[in-house]
Design an enzyme around this catalytic site. Structure first.
Site, short mmCIF file in Angstrom:
data_model
loop_
_atom_site.label_atom_id
_atom_site.label_comp_id
_atom_site.label_asym_id
_atom_site.label_seq_id
_atom_site.Cartn_x
_atom_site.Cartn_y
_atom_site.Cartn_z
N ASP A 65 49.47 24.39 31.85
CA ASP A 65 48.16 24.92 32.24
C ASP A 65 47.73 26.00 31.24
O ASP A 65 48.39 27.04 31.12
CB ASP A 65 48.26 25.51 33.66
CG ASP A 65 46.90 25.88 34.25
OD1 ASP A 65 45.97 26.18 33.48
OD2 ASP A 65 46.79 25.87 35.48
N HIS A 75 45.79 22.09 33.79
CA HIS A 75 45.05 22.75 34.87
C HIS A 75 44.50 21.72 35.87
O HIS A 75 44.30 22.03 37.04
CB HIS A 75 43.92 23.60 34.29
CG HIS A 75 43.37 24.59 35.27
ND1 HIS A 75 44.10 25.66 35.75
CD2 HIS A 75 42.14 24.67 35.89
CE1 HIS A 75 43.37 26.36 36.60
NE2 HIS A 75 42.17 25.77 36.70
N SER A 114 42.09 25.99 41.83
CA SER A 114 41.65 26.90 40.76
C SER A 114 40.90 28.09 41.36
O SER A 114 41.49 28.86 42.12
CB SER A 114 40.83 26.10 39.75
OG SER A 114 40.55 26.86 38.61
C1 MLT Z 1 39.13 31.90 38.21
O1 MLT Z 1 38.20 32.39 37.62
O2 MLT Z 1 39.22 31.91 39.46
C2 MLT Z 1 40.20 31.28 37.39
O3 MLT Z 1 40.08 31.68 36.07
C3 MLT Z 1 40.18 29.80 37.49
C4 MLT Z 1 38.87 29.22 37.04
O4 MLT Z 1 37.98 29.16 37.84
O5 MLT Z 1 38.75 28.82 35.89
#
Ligand code: MLT
Length: 206
Positions: free
Chosen positions: A158, A189, A108
């Protein structure tokens, strides 16, 4: 800024017992920390050295690797700055612990800064496994990614990562010469068991 300030991250380091294995750079998601992916690293690459920094940006109480303006909307100036800071930490850690070039395993937010490392400082990584990644830049910079292996694992359900966004990332990386294996799993996710199996076999094949 002095050298300590630019290269210092709270981190965990576990030496590896198997010199044939590339070290793993473990990059957690939003709200995680340096402990989050240690168990995953041990499971997918037994014997590999593990280097796991904690993101320095706080969103409320949640550590991240760079600032965002909203979900999926990144502060690209901060992302650039934080990417160089993390790349400097990787170089300093390689010298400190005597490590070969690591393979990043990012989840992520950690996957998004790993993609940014590939584009801005490709020399610091041997390759990267990007788990639930998005495109870090609206206008991605050019980079020489020849010889870099990249695994992208996306979730078909996701709610955070649109399919066309990660598709654009896969195209950017392969267009710059990386050898990209992009799979979309029947998952959200969060990581699923098939993610672990695919990651393990991709790392073993490297
Ligand atoms: C981010 O902010 O890098 C992406 O939206 C993934 C997350 O951290 O939720």
């Amino acid at each position: 800024m002095d050298a300590t300030a630019t290269t210092d991250f709270i981190h965990l380091y576990e030496p590896g017992g198997d010199p044939a294995r590339a070290p793993l750079l473990l990059l957690h998601g939003t709200g995680g920390d340096e402990r989050d992916l240690i168990g995953l690293g041990r499971a997918v690459a037994p014997g590999a050295a593990l280097l796991s920094p904690r993101g320095k940006v706080l969103e409320g109480p949640m550590p991240r690797f760079f600032r965002r303006l909203a979900e999926g909307v990144f502060d690209e100036d901060d992302l650039r700055r934080r990417t160089h800071e993390l790349a400097d930490f990787i170089e300093a850690s390689r010298a400190r612990y005597g490590l070969q070039q690591p393979v990043a395993v990012g989840f992520s937010n950690g996957a998004n800064i790993a993609a940014s490392l590939l584009l801005l400082r490709p020399e610091v990584l041997a390759g990267a496994a990007l788990l639930r990644a998005m495109s870090p830049f609206a206008q991605p910079p050019q980079a020489d990614l020849s010889g870099k292996r990249v695994l992208i694992l996306s979730g078909a359900m996701d709610p955070i990562v649109p399919a066309d966004d990660v598709g654009r990332l896969a195209k950017t990386l392969s267009g710059n010469g990386a050898s990209v294996d992009h799979r979309t799993l029947p998952a959200g996710h969060g990581l699923s068991q098939p993610d672990i199996g695919l990651l393990q076999s991709w790392l073993a094949a490297g």
